[in-house]
Design an enzyme around this catalytic site. Structure first.
Site, PDB file in Angstrom:
ATOM      1  N   GLU A  20      50.806  29.261  27.248  1.00 37.95           N
ATOM      2  CA  GLU A  20      49.958  29.814  28.319  1.00 37.95           C
ATOM      3  C   GLU A  20      50.538  31.128  28.819  1.00 37.95           C
ATOM      4  O   GLU A  20      51.607  31.561  28.398  1.00 37.95           O
ATOM      5  CB  GLU A  20      49.896  28.820  29.499  1.00 37.95           C
ATOM      6  N   ASN A 154      43.103  28.273  37.601  1.00 41.03           N
ATOM      7  CA  ASN A 154      43.532  29.069  36.456  1.00 41.03           C
ATOM      8  C   ASN A 154      43.160  30.526  36.660  1.00 41.03           C
ATOM      9  O   ASN A 154      42.363  30.883  37.508  1.00 41.03           O
ATOM     10  CB  ASN A 154      42.914  28.533  35.166  1.00 41.03           C
ATOM     11  N   ASP A 204      39.665  28.960  31.326  1.00 37.19           N
ATOM     12  CA  ASP A 204      41.115  28.854  31.490  1.00 37.19           C
ATOM     13  C   ASP A 204      41.677  30.232  31.840  1.00 37.19           C
ATOM     14  O   ASP A 204      41.203  30.874  32.760  1.00 37.19           O
ATOM     15  CB  ASP A 204      41.730  28.256  30.224  1.00 37.19           C
TER      16      ASP A 204
END
Length: 298
Positions: A20, A154, A204
């Protein structure tokens, strides 16, 4: 709206559980593997598939941003709060607000804005509805909860002038847009920028390109979307993995980097839990740093 299935290059086959937070920082691509607490960099001069581990924390690491005028120091959304991460891997906590919440929770994605503040979201480990928050870390080191009632926060992502923030509530399938006071960091809104149906996946990680358009990794759908500032869906890229988690545009080259996850994938391939890249017609904007002073909590 157009859709493209252009082949993506496998940059790093890391087998990461939850890669991420990809950012392009001073000639290097920086990203995390959240659940293992690891921070990596990938430099252009090291060739493909040669990431270097910068740190390994004993808590989950959601994202980092560079600290202005402090080389090799990062501000990190980690564990239950916000900390400074020094070059030797030491965490200097600014605050741990999720210690004061009723459910076991962790920090998630985060980014610095053009004014030098750091913004990061949180989530409950069990995904309890409404248990997530958005925090702002000001230059004096104060950590302020600015939004609550989120589930999985997010993003966030900012326009180049810092007056607009995009934020995803992944579990709700919602991309929010807020106006940001460039002086105080105060928010007005939020308003719904885009709403995804349940069968379209979950928004996301996000970033804004040099034309002001928003790129969004769509978890569960194996796609990346590009939206116009007026919320029109302009383009959809196919990702060869079901769970893309973050997007990063190189500010000096026409490349999009995408991190992906193995988490929740029954039959993962080399592209799940990897770093991928693809040529695109736009570039990113320079990364922002946290321009803060050293004020830490024990």
């Amino acid at each position: 709206m157009t859709s493209t299935a252009v082949p993506m290059a496998l940059v790093v086959d890391g087998g990461y559980e939850l890669a991420e937070g990809g950012r392009w920082v001073e000639g290097r691509y920086v990203y995390v593997d959240i659940l293992s607490g690891r921070l990596f960099e990938l430099r252009d001069d090291t060739g493909p598939a040669a990431p270097r581990q910068l740190a390994r924390l004993d808590v989950p690491s959601g994202a980092v941003a560079p600290v202005d005028d402090r080389p090799d120091t990062w501000i990190a959304a980690a564990g239950t709060g916000i900390a400074l991460l020094t070059a030797d891997g030491t965490l200097e906590w600014l605050d741990r607000p999720e210690d004061r919440t009723p459910l076991p929770s962790r920090m998630n994605d985060g980014v610095a804005d053009p004014a030098g503040r750091f913004w990061a979201g949180s989530m409950a480990y069990d995904g309890t509805h409404g248990a997530g928050s958005l925090y702002r870390t000001d230059p004096d080191g104060t950590v302020v909860r600015v939004l609550d009632g989120l589930t999985i926060a997010n993003g966030p992502a900012f326009t180049a002038d810092g007056t607009t923030m995009y934020l995803a509530d992944s579990a709700a399938g919602t991309i929010l847009r807020c106006r940001v006071d460039p002086v105080s960091g105060g928010l007005s809104g939020p308003e719904t920028f885009a709403q995804l149906r349940g069968d379209e996946g979950s928004p996301d990680g996000m970033t804004v390109d040099d034309e002001g358009c928003l790129w969004v990794a769509i978890w569960g759908a194996g796609t990346v979307r590009r939206y116009h500032p007026d919320s029109r869906l302009l383009h959809t890229l196919t990702v060869p993995a079901p769970h893309p988690t973050s997007v990063c545009l190189d500010p000096s080259d026409n490349r999009l980097f995408v991190t992906t996850a193995r988490h929740g994938v029954k039959n993962p391939t080399a592209n799940s839990g990897a770093v991928l890249s693809v040529a695109v017609p736009v570039r990113g904007t320079p990364v922002c740093s946290w321009r803060g002073r050293r004020r830490t909590h024990p």
